[in-house]
Each structure stands twice: as C-alpha cells, then as structure tokens.
Design a protein around this motif. Structure first.
Motif, mmCIF file in Angstrom:
data_model
loop_
_atom_site.group_PDB
_atom_site.id
_atom_site.type_symbol
_atom_site.label_atom_id
_atom_site.label_comp_id
_atom_site.label_asym_id
_atom_site.label_seq_id
_atom_site.Cartn_x
_atom_site.Cartn_y
_atom_site.Cartn_z
ATOM 1 N N ALA A 320 0.922 -1.329 0.052
ATOM 2 C CA ALA A 320 -0.012 0.037 0.007
ATOM 3 C C ALA A 320 0.967 1.354 -0.022
ATOM 4 O O ALA A 320 0.449 2.256 -0.788
ATOM 5 N N ALA A 321 1.994 1.177 0.671
ATOM 6 C CA ALA A 321 2.810 2.507 0.923
ATOM 7 C C ALA A 321 3.541 2.489 -0.664
ATOM 8 O O ALA A 321 3.458 3.891 -0.951
ATOM 9 N N ALA A 322 3.758 1.319 -1.312
ATOM 10 C CA ALA A 322 4.482 1.779 -2.623
ATOM 11 C C ALA A 322 3.287 2.229 -3.494
ATOM 12 O O ALA A 322 3.747 3.158 -4.281
ATOM 13 N N THR A 323 2.203 1.747 -3.421
ATOM 14 C CA THR A 323 1.402 2.237 -4.607
ATOM 15 C C THR A 323 0.859 3.671 -4.216
ATOM 16 O O THR A 323 0.632 4.456 -5.356
ATOM 17 N N TYR A 337 7.455 2.818 3.184
ATOM 18 C CA TYR A 337 7.797 1.472 2.629
ATOM 19 C C TYR A 337 9.112 0.897 2.994
ATOM 20 O O TYR A 337 9.362 -0.227 3.208
ATOM 21 N N ALA A 338 10.171 1.733 3.158
ATOM 22 C CA ALA A 338 11.447 1.394 3.421
ATOM 23 C C ALA A 338 11.736 0.964 5.108
ATOM 24 O O ALA A 338 12.125 -0.151 5.063
ATOM 25 N N THR A 339 10.771 1.427 5.805
ATOM 26 C CA THR A 339 10.875 1.132 7.213
ATOM 27 C C THR A 339 10.171 -0.289 7.274
ATOM 28 O O THR A 339 10.773 -1.077 8.251
ATOM 29 N N TRP A 340 9.145 -0.374 6.481
ATOM 30 C CA TRP A 340 8.575 -1.751 6.645
ATOM 31 C C TRP A 340 9.129 -3.018 6.283
ATOM 32 O O TRP A 340 9.128 -4.014 6.413
#
Length: 413
Positions: A320-323, A337-340
């Motif tokens: 979801a963060a990427a989209t 996104y990077a954190t997750w």
C-alpha cells in the motif's frame, strides 16, 4: 534521496526474494491435483487435504512466475489448476467446494464468496498465462460468481451458500468482498469487460462509506441487511478469517485496491479514502505496543486486541505504501515503505527454512497459534511485485505484457 522503488539494488533484492519464495513452494502440488498446505519447511501436509483458497492462490502465484520466466512455475500452476478443474469442482451442483480430503471427500462443502473470488483470480491469471483450461475455467467461474454471489441490488457480494446453492447464510462479510474486488479487476483486465471494474467500484464505495462512519476503521461483519455487527467474535478475537474488531491489514489492502480501481476507471474518486484508510491503519497498527511490527486487530477506539504480527499484514502495508507513493509522489509513503521492508527482512523472512514466518508474537518471535506452517506464498510474492508494477492493469496482464519493472506514476493512470 531516491525512493527505494526506483533503486536498482532494491529492485534486484525484490526479484531475489521473489525467486526464493517461489523455490519454497516447488513441492506444493498435491498428488491428485490442487495445492497442499505447506509446513514450515515447505513439505506438503497431506493430512490437511486440499483447500480451494490455497489452490487458487497457488495457480495465481505460479502463473505469474511462469509469465515472468521462472523455470518450473508453469508445471506447478498446471498442477494446482488441475485441482480447480478436478477434485474441488462440484460437477453436480456447480461451484467449488471449500475443502476436501486428499481423495476428494468433502471436509467443508460450503460454497463461499472468499473461495470463489480466488477461483476467478486464478482463472484470470491462468488465462493470461495461456495455461490449458484457463479460459474455460474463467468462463465458468465468472458465470457462477455473478449468478450466486453478486447482489446487484446491494452492490455487494453475499458470503456463503450450502453445497446445493439452496440456503444462503445470513452473514455478510467484507473480507470476501475485498477479494472479490481483486478478482473483478483481474477479470476485467483479461476479458476487457469494464463492467467488472464498475462492480468493484460499487463495493468500494460502500466500504469507504462504512469506514468513514467509524473513523476509517473498517467494519468487517454484517447481517443480511448490511447492518454492521461490531461485536461479532469478541470471544474469538484471533479468528483467521472473521476476527473481532478492525483488521489493520485490511485497511492497507483496501487502500491499495482503491487505487487500482481508480486507475482501471481513470478516475480520482477513491484517492481520498485510500489515504484515510492508510493513515488509520498506520496510526493504529504500527509499533503501538512496545515493539516494531503491526498488531493484527484493534477495537473500535484503536486499542490493540490481537497483538501478534501476521506476515500478510506487513506485506500489504508495504504494498500500500508503494502504490500510494507511485500515485502521489509523496515522500512519507516512500519512507514508510522502506521502514516496513526493513522490518520484514529483520523479523519475518525465514532465511533458515525458507518463505516467511506467518505469525510472530508481540516480541517478534515465531508462533503458530493462528497460522501453523507456511501455507501461503500469495501475499509475500505479491509484495515483491506490486512496488514495480503499474496500478493498472493488474499483475497478471502486467506480467503477460512485460510491464513489471516499469512502474511509474503515469503507468497507473
């Protein structure tokens, strides 16, 4: 700093992780067709029989692998597909049984929206991949789905029938509708019938309306009149399919699906709701109880209920963060996104036995109270593809048409 999704090394890492995951499932095909439940080492647990949702997800996952050129994937997809055209298919009453023994004896002969949505998804991917029998399965699956599960008046899907499609359960659920949306988008991509996109949008509108009325926590359970049943399963809060309260991972998953619907229809209608769902899931779910990771569920005020970490929740959060980053270009989504992904790599990826741990306790140690073994590659594999795929078309047609790896904000519009 360049977002991870645009970094060559990160894209290479996603590819290596995807290949590692697919290798874990190389023995998944059950002896009589379909997909077995895999244990923590990737060994088929044949005593668990064959289930439609696992089988359909396997067709989809390895169908994608076949289109991406991963050797051996087509064989596995065909073996799983044989379960949908064989022992799981109900030739007498139509549709697909939820669960059978290894010899085809029904364990659960109910006809469920959740399971049938995955059959539509599997058939769409099989058709895109050119697998023998894929188009015929898609024709049958879409016809059954529209006749038995789509409620045109409600603009939603009903949840479950008995085996003969005579008695309709009074329960209505959002989980089955969520995967129906995914299947509808895939069917629309493969068939070119945009009515599937319109149905998906109708579902999304109701989900968004109900979530907005509950501070963007999604009511999952309803009665036959679509009145929310907010206390359902309060005594069984960690139910794997019908947990009590708000499910953090579904907030992320719906957020992503809203963006795919908009991209398929060329609109911006659902973007505000997608943002709100993402923000609520992040606020309620991420590192809220003393350790990194996402809690599974919360109550209606946002307090954690089931604090175990499920692998699919982290996979959907990263996707979801990427989209959202692709759609908006906003940096905070790239940072999340990077954190997750750091958290996934540090806690969920099982480098000793393969695949991902499916469940961690609140201290991020593996447990198996809800999800024994590692039956599901679908969420993890998709999380390695969605960051480098367009928002529309979906993964099957994107893989078929060589669009994986070319994701840009414009590609999804």
């Amino acid at each position: 700093m360049t977002p991870w999704t645009d970094q060559a090394d990160h894209r290479s890492w996603l590819t290596r992780e995807r290949l590692r995951l697919l290798e874990f499932g190389r023995d998944v095909v059950a002896p009589a067709g379909g997909a077995a439940w895999l244990d923590e080492h990737g060994v088929p647990a044949l005593d668990r029989g064959v289930q439609t949702w696992i089988t359909a997800r396997t067709v989809h996952t390895f169908g994608l692998g076949a289109m991406l050129g991963v050797p051996g994937s087509a064989r596995i997809a065909r073996g799983a597909l044989a379960g949908l055209t064989g022992l799981l298919r109900d030739g007498e009453h139509g549709g697909w049984l939820a669960h059978v023994d290894a010899d085809g004896t029904p364990v659960d002969d109910s006809k469920q929206c959740y399971q049938h949505a995955f059959v539509v998804l599997a058939a769409s991917t099989a058709t895109a991949a050119g697998l023998s029998g894929g188009q015929e399965l898609l024709d049958e699956a879409t016809a059954v789905f529209l006749e038995r599960f789509w409620d045109e008046d409600a603009g939603m899907c009903v949840d479950a029938w008995d085996r003969t499609f005579t008695e309709l359960d009074g329960y209505r659920g959002v989980n089955g509708n969520m995967h129906a949306v995914e299947a509808m988008l895939a069917a629309g991509d493969v068939t070119g019938d945009r009515a599937w996109y319109a149905r998906a949008r109708r579902i999304a509108r109701r989900v968004a309306e109900n979530a907005a009325a509950h501070e963007w926590r999604i009511p999952e359970h309803y009665d036959a009149a679509w009145t929310p049943e907010l206390d359902l399963n309060r005594e069984r809060p960690d139910d794997p399919f019908k947990p009590f309260g708000a499910t953090v991972g579904h907030g992320f998953e719906w957020s992503r699906l809203f963006l795919h619907i908009d991209a398929s229809l060329g609109t911006d209608e659902l973007l505000p709701a997608a943002r709100n769902l993402f923000d609520r899931a992040q606020h309620d779910g991420w590192s809220v109880d003393g350790a990194e990771g996402f809690v599974y569920t919360t109550d209606w005020e946002g307090a954690p209920v089931v604090r175990d970490r499920m692998h699919w929740v982290a996979a959907e959060a990263a996707a979801a963060a990427a989209t959202l980053h692709t759609r908006t270009g906003e940096e905070h989504y790239a940072q999340a996104y990077a954190t997750w992904w750091d958290n996934i790599a540090d806690t969920l990826v099982d480098r000793e036995n393969g695949s991902w741990h499916h469940q961690l306790d609140p201290a991020n140690s593996p447990v198996a109270t809800v999800w024994p073994g590692k039956p599901d590659l679908y969420h993890a594999v998709q999380s390695t593809l969605l960051p480098v795929a367009p928002l529309s078309p979906g993964l099957a047609v994107a893989a078929r048409d060589g669009l994986i790896g070319a994701r840009t904000a414009e590609a999804g519009r």
